[in-house]
Design an enzyme around this catalytic site. Sequence first.
Site, PDB file in Angstrom:
ATOM      1  CB  THR A   1      -0.913   0.008   1.237  1.00 38.57           C
ATOM      2  OG1 THR A   1      -1.704  -1.170   1.246  1.00 38.57           O
ATOM      3  CG2 THR A   1      -1.821   1.224   1.240  1.00 38.57           C
ATOM      4  CB  THR A   2       3.731   2.262   2.155  1.00 35.64           C
ATOM      5  OG1 THR A   2       2.975   1.890   3.308  1.00 35.64           O
ATOM      6  CG2 THR A   2       4.495   3.524   2.461  1.00 35.64           C
TER       7      THR A   2
ATOM      8  CE1 TYR B   1     -17.077  -2.340  -4.534  1.00 36.47           C
ATOM      9  CE2 TYR B   1     -17.203  -4.348  -5.841  1.00 36.47           C
ATOM     10  CZ  TYR B   1     -17.733  -3.128  -5.478  1.00 36.47           C
ATOM     11  OH  TYR B   1     -18.902  -2.697  -6.047  1.00 36.47           O
TER      12      TYR B   1
ATOM     13  CE1 TYR C   1      -1.806  -5.066   5.551  1.00 37.38           C
ATOM     14  CE2 TYR C   1      -1.622  -4.571   3.211  1.00 37.38           C
ATOM     15  CZ  TYR C   1      -1.714  -4.142   4.525  1.00 37.38           C
ATOM     16  OH  TYR C   1      -1.702  -2.808   4.799  1.00 37.38           O
TER      17      TYR C   1
ATOM     18  NE  ARG D   1      -4.507   1.356   3.243  1.00 36.58           N
ATOM     19  CZ  ARG D   1      -4.471   2.493   2.559  1.00 36.58           C
ATOM     20  NH1 ARG D   1      -5.166   2.602   1.449  1.00 36.58           N
ATOM     21  NH2 ARG D   1      -3.739   3.513   2.981  1.00 36.58           N
TER      22      ARG D   1
ATOM     23  CE  LYS E   1       1.503  -4.401   6.549  1.00 37.83           C
ATOM     24  NZ  LYS E   1       1.663  -3.546   5.339  1.00 37.83           N
TER      25      LYS E   1
ATOM     26  CB  ILE F   1       5.189  -5.206   6.999  1.00 39.28           C
ATOM     27  CG1 ILE F   1       5.746  -6.630   6.823  1.00 39.28           C
ATOM     28  CG2 ILE F   1       5.225  -4.464   5.663  1.00 39.28           C
ATOM     29  CD1 ILE F   1       4.960  -7.499   5.858  1.00 39.28           C
TER      30      ILE F   1
END
Length: 292
Positions: A43-44, A106, A132, A137, A161, A203
Site C-alpha cells: 500500500t505504501t 471489495y 495481509y 482497507r 501481516k 512491516i
Amino acid sequence: MFSGAFTALSTPFRDGAVDEQNYRDFIEWQIEQGIDGLVPCGTTGEAATLSHAEQGQVIRMCVEQAKGRVPVIAGAGSNSTKEAIELTKMAKDAGADAALLITPYYNKPTPEGLIAHFKAIGDEVSMPFVIYNVPGRTSLNLLPKTLKRIKDAVPDVVGIKEATGNLRQCAEVIEECGRDFDMLSGDDFTVLPLLSVGGSGVISVISNIMPADMAGMCKAYVAGDGKKALDLSLKMAPVNRAMFFETNPMPVKTSLYKMGVFKNLEFRLPMVPVTSETDAKLDQVLREANLI
C-alpha cells in the site's frame, strides 16, 4: 522465517515513471541503516496505481539491489484470484523471497471463499506466502480460526501481516497457528505490545524514514532489553501519528522528500499532495525528531 523490521517501501516517481536510481539508492540507505527486510509494492508503495509491468520492474529492482543481504517480501495480492496468481508468479520470477497477499478487497468473500482464493494461488505458485489482513482497507477481517484453516489448506502460508491493531486477535493468531507462525505487525502503533504476544516483527510505514529506530526496537526486544525497546517506541510515537495525518502514503512520501531521501515528490491520482496545514505540521514533527 521472517522477523524484525521490514519496510513497506514507498516508490519514488519522476516525470510520471518509477525513478529507478532513486529507488535503488533508497534501498541501499535502508540496508545501511540496519533494516531487516524490504517489502516493495505494498500500500505504501502505491501498488494500486502501478501497472503490472511496473510492479514487476519494482520488485525486480528491489531484489537486485538487496543482493540477498535482506529478504524481500513482494506485494502480489489482488481481489481477483486470477490476477493474484499472475502477480505472485511475477514476484517469484523476480526472485522475491515471499509474496505478500492481501485478502480480497471489495468482494468481501466468505471464509470458504478466502480459503479457496489462497488455495488457488498455492496450487499455481510454490513460494512462502504472508497474508495481509487490513480490514480498514478491505472491509473484511480475517479471523484467527479461518487463518488456521487457510494455513492447513495451503502449506506455503507461513505468516500474516496483522493490521487490525487488535492485540486480543493477534494473540489468538499465535494460539491458533502456533509459535512458529510469523506474525508481522501492520500497525506501527502496536508493534511493541504485539511482540509480547508472539509477534515476530513488523512491516512498517515509519521505517521508511526511521529504519534504524524501528529495527533497533525489534532487536532490543528480542535481546531482552525492554527499556531500550520502550524508549525507541516512545521516540517514534509522535512521528507515527504524523504519518497518518492524511491517508498513507501521502505523509511518509512527503517526509522522505523533506529529508532529501526522495529527489522528487510525485503521487499518482487519486493520491495528491498533503494540504498546506498538514505540510506545516509535518515540518514541526520532523524537526522535533531531528529528521530534517
